[in-house]
Design a protein around this motif. Sequence first.
Motif, mmCIF file in Angstrom:
data_model
loop_
_atom_site.group_PDB
_atom_site.id
_atom_site.type_symbol
_atom_site.label_atom_id
_atom_site.label_comp_id
_atom_site.label_asym_id
_atom_site.label_seq_id
_atom_site.Cartn_x
_atom_site.Cartn_y
_atom_site.Cartn_z
ATOM 1 N N ALA A 343 0.828 -1.217 0.000
ATOM 2 C CA ALA A 343 0.000 0.000 0.000
ATOM 3 C C ALA A 343 0.858 1.261 0.000
ATOM 4 C CB ALA A 343 -0.926 -0.016 1.213
ATOM 5 N N ARG A 344 1.972 1.232 0.710
ATOM 6 C CA ARG A 344 2.848 2.411 0.741
ATOM 7 C C ARG A 344 3.405 2.707 -0.653
ATOM 8 N NH1 ARG A 344 4.681 -0.090 5.524
ATOM 9 N NH2 ARG A 344 6.616 -0.807 4.539
ATOM 10 N N VAL A 345 3.744 1.653 -1.375
ATOM 11 C CA VAL A 345 4.276 1.835 -2.731
ATOM 12 C C VAL A 345 3.179 2.276 -3.695
ATOM 13 C CG1 VAL A 345 5.134 0.544 -4.728
ATOM 14 C CG2 VAL A 345 6.289 0.338 -2.531
ATOM 15 N N LEU A 346 2.015 1.631 -3.619
ATOM 16 C CA LEU A 346 0.911 1.952 -4.524
ATOM 17 C C LEU A 346 0.426 3.389 -4.340
ATOM 18 C CD1 LEU A 346 -1.090 -1.393 -4.224
ATOM 19 C CD2 LEU A 346 0.095 -0.579 -6.263
ATOM 20 N N SER A 347 0.519 3.890 -3.113
ATOM 21 C CA SER A 347 0.061 5.252 -2.823
ATOM 22 C C SER A 347 1.118 6.306 -3.117
ATOM 23 C CB SER A 347 -0.349 5.364 -1.350
ATOM 24 O OG SER A 347 0.786 5.224 -0.507
ATOM 25 N N GLY A 348 2.353 5.857 -3.410
ATOM 26 C CA GLY A 348 3.430 6.804 -3.667
ATOM 27 C C GLY A 348 4.142 7.272 -2.415
ATOM 28 N N GLU A 349 3.756 6.718 -1.256
ATOM 29 C CA GLU A 349 4.400 7.101 0.004
ATOM 30 C C GLU A 349 5.833 6.592 0.061
ATOM 31 O OE1 GLU A 349 3.906 6.030 4.759
ATOM 32 O OE2 GLU A 349 2.148 5.900 3.458
ATOM 33 N N GLU A 350 6.080 5.484 -0.617
ATOM 34 C CA GLU A 350 7.406 4.861 -0.627
ATOM 35 C C GLU A 350 7.723 4.424 -2.046
ATOM 36 O OE1 GLU A 350 9.292 0.765 1.242
ATOM 37 O OE2 GLU A 350 7.977 1.964 2.529
ATOM 38 N N ALA A 351 8.979 4.556 -2.437
ATOM 39 C CA ALA A 351 9.380 4.169 -3.793
ATOM 40 C C ALA A 351 9.647 2.674 -3.858
ATOM 41 C CB ALA A 351 10.620 4.937 -4.216
ATOM 42 N N VAL A 352 9.173 2.048 -4.910
ATOM 43 C CA VAL A 352 9.463 0.633 -5.113
ATOM 44 C C VAL A 352 10.927 0.475 -5.504
ATOM 45 C CG1 VAL A 352 8.866 0.565 -7.573
ATOM 46 C CG2 VAL A 352 8.592 -1.492 -6.177
ATOM 47 N N LYS A 353 11.538 -0.628 -5.096
ATOM 48 C CA LYS A 353 12.952 -0.860 -5.387
ATOM 49 C C LYS A 353 13.117 -2.008 -6.387
ATOM 50 C CE LYS A 353 14.522 0.910 -0.939
ATOM 51 N NZ LYS A 353 15.199 0.625 0.348
ATOM 52 N N LYS A 354 14.257 -2.010 -7.048
ATOM 53 C CA LYS A 354 14.573 -3.061 -8.012
ATOM 54 C C LYS A 354 15.670 -3.948 -7.432
ATOM 55 C CE LYS A 354 15.635 -3.886 -12.906
ATOM 56 N NZ LYS A 354 14.420 -4.704 -13.104
ATOM 57 N N TYR A 355 15.420 -5.225 -7.413
ATOM 58 C CA TYR A 355 16.387 -6.206 -6.905
ATOM 59 C C TYR A 355 17.553 -6.308 -7.886
ATOM 60 C CZ TYR A 355 18.180 -10.863 -5.585
ATOM 61 O OH TYR A 355 18.978 -11.915 -5.213
ATOM 62 N N THR A 356 18.778 -6.142 -7.364
ATOM 63 C CA THR A 356 19.960 -6.143 -8.239
ATOM 64 C C THR A 356 20.549 -7.527 -8.441
ATOM 65 O OG1 THR A 356 21.523 -5.811 -6.415
ATOM 66 C CG2 THR A 356 20.545 -3.822 -7.422
ATOM 67 N N GLY A 357 20.255 -8.453 -7.518
ATOM 68 C CA GLY A 357 20.853 -9.777 -7.623
ATOM 69 C C GLY A 357 22.306 -9.813 -7.207
ATOM 70 N N VAL A 358 22.767 -8.745 -6.555
ATOM 71 C CA VAL A 358 24.142 -8.661 -6.073
ATOM 72 C C VAL A 358 24.098 -8.369 -4.576
ATOM 73 C CG1 VAL A 358 26.339 -7.440 -6.247
ATOM 74 C CG2 VAL A 358 24.943 -7.786 -8.297
ATOM 75 N N ASN A 359 24.871 -9.121 -3.791
ATOM 76 C CA ASN A 359 24.918 -8.859 -2.354
ATOM 77 C C ASN A 359 25.259 -7.403 -2.089
ATOM 78 O OD1 ASN A 359 24.297 -11.297 -0.923
ATOM 79 N ND2 ASN A 359 26.223 -12.158 -1.642
ATOM 80 N N ILE A 360 24.535 -6.783 -1.168
ATOM 81 C CA ILE A 360 24.708 -5.365 -0.912
ATOM 82 C C ILE A 360 26.100 -5.050 -0.382
ATOM 83 C CG2 ILE A 360 23.769 -5.432 1.434
ATOM 84 C CD1 ILE A 360 22.365 -2.729 0.720
ATOM 85 N N PHE A 361 26.705 -5.999 0.329
ATOM 86 C CA PHE A 361 28.041 -5.794 0.860
ATOM 87 C C PHE A 361 29.045 -6.587 0.021
ATOM 88 C CE2 PHE A 361 31.505 -7.076 3.840
ATOM 89 C CZ PHE A 361 32.061 -5.830 4.002
ATOM 90 N N GLN A 362 30.045 -5.902 -0.500
ATOM 91 C CA GLN A 362 31.036 -6.521 -1.374
ATOM 92 C C GLN A 362 32.448 -6.480 -0.783
ATOM 93 O OE1 GLN A 362 30.467 -8.031 -4.609
ATOM 94 N NE2 GLN A 362 28.441 -8.068 -3.663
ATOM 95 N N GLY A 363 32.544 -6.298 0.525
ATOM 96 C CA GLY A 363 33.844 -6.228 1.172
ATOM 97 C C GLY A 363 34.320 -4.774 1.278
ATOM 98 N N PHE A 364 35.396 -4.591 2.026
ATOM 99 C CA PHE A 364 35.962 -3.258 2.221
ATOM 100 C C PHE A 364 37.089 -2.995 1.217
ATOM 101 C CE2 PHE A 364 34.405 -4.280 6.592
ATOM 102 C CZ PHE A 364 33.467 -3.264 6.677
ATOM 103 N N ASP A 365 37.098 -1.797 0.666
ATOM 104 C CA ASP A 365 38.113 -1.446 -0.328
ATOM 105 C C ASP A 365 39.542 -1.532 0.229
ATOM 106 O OD1 ASP A 365 36.130 -0.978 -2.151
ATOM 107 O OD2 ASP A 365 36.073 1.193 -1.841
ATOM 108 N N PHE A 366 39.677 -1.277 1.526
ATOM 109 C CA PHE A 366 41.025 -1.226 2.117
ATOM 110 C C PHE A 366 41.571 -2.610 2.479
ATOM 111 C CE2 PHE A 366 37.805 -0.220 5.360
ATOM 112 C CZ PHE A 366 37.975 -1.280 6.235
ATOM 113 N N VAL A 367 40.736 -3.667 2.348
ATOM 114 C CA VAL A 367 41.216 -5.013 2.613
ATOM 115 C C VAL A 367 41.610 -5.668 1.298
ATOM 116 C CG1 VAL A 367 40.606 -7.296 3.506
ATOM 117 C CG2 VAL A 367 39.719 -5.254 4.636
ATOM 118 N N LYS A 368 42.884 -5.946 1.146
ATOM 119 C CA LYS A 368 43.390 -6.520 -0.108
ATOM 120 C C LYS A 368 43.516 -8.033 0.021
ATOM 121 C CE LYS A 368 43.791 -2.352 -1.682
ATOM 122 N NZ LYS A 368 42.823 -1.829 -2.662
#
Length: 368
Positions: A343-368
């Motif tokens: 209902a929040r999305v249908l009413s425009g109260e919240e934006a719908v999101k698109k699933y990327t299929g990639v884990n949101i966390f990809q490690g820290f740049d400073f860890v080699k």
Amino acid sequence: MKNYKVFTINPGSTSTKIALFQGEEKLFSANVSHDAKVLESFATLHDQLGYRLETIEGLLKENNVDLAGIDACVGRGGGLLAMEGGVYEIDDLVIDHSINMANGVVHPASLGPSLAKGFADQYGAKSYVVNPPDVDELQDLARMTGIKGVYRLVHLHSLNLKETAIRHAASMGKKYEECNFVVCHIGGGISVSAHKNGKMIDGYDIVGGEGPMAPTRCGSVSVANLLKYAEDKTIKEVKALCTKNGGFVNHIGISDAIELTDRAAKGDKYAEMLWNTMIYQIEKSIGAMAAVLHGKVDGILLGGGMVYSKDLVAQITEACSFIAPVTAYPGEFEMEAMASGAARVLSGEEAVKKYTGVNIFQGFDFVK
């Protein structure tokens, strides 16, 4: 806000919960039972899809429930890779990852997106998943471990945790994004989480063995003790302690909290110790999450089936109310959470999101 008509679907091991909402009103709900022997005859979870769909359709017809005119269908989003919280449109990638359990967790919730999409397509409606089990909003400090290349993940009852927080914030006249909470789901599995300004910034991997002991879950155990225990066990047997054969089941062969507390009341010291140990570990975990929030906690919220226990609520309140007020929300809001998210999305109260299929966390740049 328009009173949107939303059909929600939450598959479980031998049943599928369904509910039809018009706005906040629940027009119909049922727990659709599936024949365990029929389910066992399927080689994979995916193979159960047609059978479950037919069973749900049969029950709807039997009860004269017409889905014509529905605005959206929402399915539990198991099997997906880690993402931030929100409402996601069900597309081909969501279907592919859920059916193939891209996250490696075998659970009937992975059938949710396919079931929802099936009904949505049939009735010309939108289809969504809302705060799937693999919501990951951890702050960076919550990710590192003492082993290089091994990072903390979380598996939590994110749908019910976030909905409980949203509802409690509203009861305070505030938005979820304006509050800090420690939120617990206390049922067959136990989730304890820290919520800061609308994000679940820390919690436990309850699929991986973290957190408090639960009726079927071992909870946190030292690595050394676990290795010793595992000397004559298979990896599969040890993993099962995390979700299926740990906790009360491992100790005395039962998973029902009511049976356990009945035994304790009749003088069973083993049962009493298990019950109180579980609560003690929940209290410790609440304290840890309060520290994550630097003590700035607007409320400690308890949800889930075991919260019907007055003793459990009383013990946690006595131990933790010095941190913040403790509020009990017995049961769960999972079906309501799915409907309100749509209902929040249908009413425009919240934006719908698109699933990327990639884990949101990809490690820290400073860890080699």
